[in-house]
Design an enzyme around this catalytic site. Structure first.
Site, mmCIF file in Angstrom:
data_model
loop_
_atom_site.group_PDB
_atom_site.id
_atom_site.type_symbol
_atom_site.label_atom_id
_atom_site.label_comp_id
_atom_site.label_asym_id
_atom_site.label_seq_id
_atom_site.Cartn_x
_atom_site.Cartn_y
_atom_site.Cartn_z
ATOM 1 N N CYS A 1 0.761 -1.423 -0.067
ATOM 2 C CA CYS A 1 -0.021 -0.084 -0.026
ATOM 3 C C CYS A 1 0.851 1.335 -0.038
ATOM 4 O O CYS A 1 1.718 1.467 -1.020
ATOM 5 C CB CYS A 1 -1.077 -0.009 1.118
ATOM 6 S SG CYS A 1 -2.484 0.845 1.027
ATOM 7 N N HIS A 2 0.723 2.111 1.029
ATOM 8 C CA HIS A 2 1.525 3.314 1.116
ATOM 9 C C HIS A 2 3.015 2.996 1.553
ATOM 10 O O HIS A 2 3.838 4.144 1.610
ATOM 11 C CB HIS A 2 0.865 4.319 1.917
ATOM 12 C CG HIS A 2 -0.507 4.912 1.358
ATOM 13 N ND1 HIS A 2 -1.554 4.333 1.428
ATOM 14 C CD2 HIS A 2 -0.453 6.170 0.687
ATOM 15 C CE1 HIS A 2 -2.282 5.157 0.617
ATOM 16 N NE2 HIS A 2 -1.815 6.362 0.453
#
Length: 178
Positions: free
Chosen positions: A111-112
């Site tokens: 994800c991030h």
């Protein structure tokens, strides 16, 4: 258990996307690995569902300032916007990620979480994926970004979002089994 001699560090802080911590951790624990939460947060940290909803609170096992890559077989970086943004500004967290890469040990980010790879210069020249909102940051950092549920480039394992956790978790176990 197949991975009973393996130790895995999960590097995270407040604002971690809960499922991106709990799902890989459960998969690794069930495969026999020992997992540890490493964090600049002291004592406990607040996980999130998305960016707005509080989820569970987790105990920190090892302060990031005390963590050493030599003590672990793999590093997992769960996402969450707040978590990833804070970690990339923490000198000890950045150094730990650099140390895992320098040692040639597997690093997995979802994800991030790849933001810290851009911050440390480790994304340059790597094939990888991430949450779509981080795509341009990864490209600007010199990564070859692709929209795939799983990208493995040498010791780096990346996935896009919680929808990719099944293949992400499988890749973690397969990598540790080698």
């Amino acid at each position: 258990m197949a991975l009973s001699d393996k130790k895995v560090a999960f590097l995270l802080t407040r604002g971690v996307e809960q499922i991106e911590l709990t799902s890989p951790r459960k998969a690794l624990d069930e495969a026999g690995a020992q997992t540890f939460i490493v964090s600049p947060s002291e004592g406990t940290l607040q996980a999130m569902e998305g960016d707005w909803e509080h989820a569970d609170v987790f105990d920190v096992d090892v302060p990031v300032a005390d963590a050493k890559a030599d003590d672990y077989d793999m590093l997992v970086l769960p996402g969450g916007t707040l978590n990833a943004d804070s970690l990339r500004l923490d000198e000890n967290a950045c150094q730990l990620v650099k140390d895992f890469f320098a040692a040639g040990k597997p690093v997995a980010a979802i994800c991030h979480a790849p933001w810290i790879l851009a911050q440390t210069g480790l994304a340059k020249g790597k094939k990888m994926t991430s949450f779509e909102a981080v795509k341009v940051d990864m490209q600007n950092a010199g990564a070859e970004w692709e929209d795939s549920e799983l990208v493995v480039d040498g010791n780096l394992i990346t996935s896009r979002n919680p929808g990719d956790l099944e293949v992400f978790n499988k890749a973690l176990i397969e990598t540790l089994s080698k």
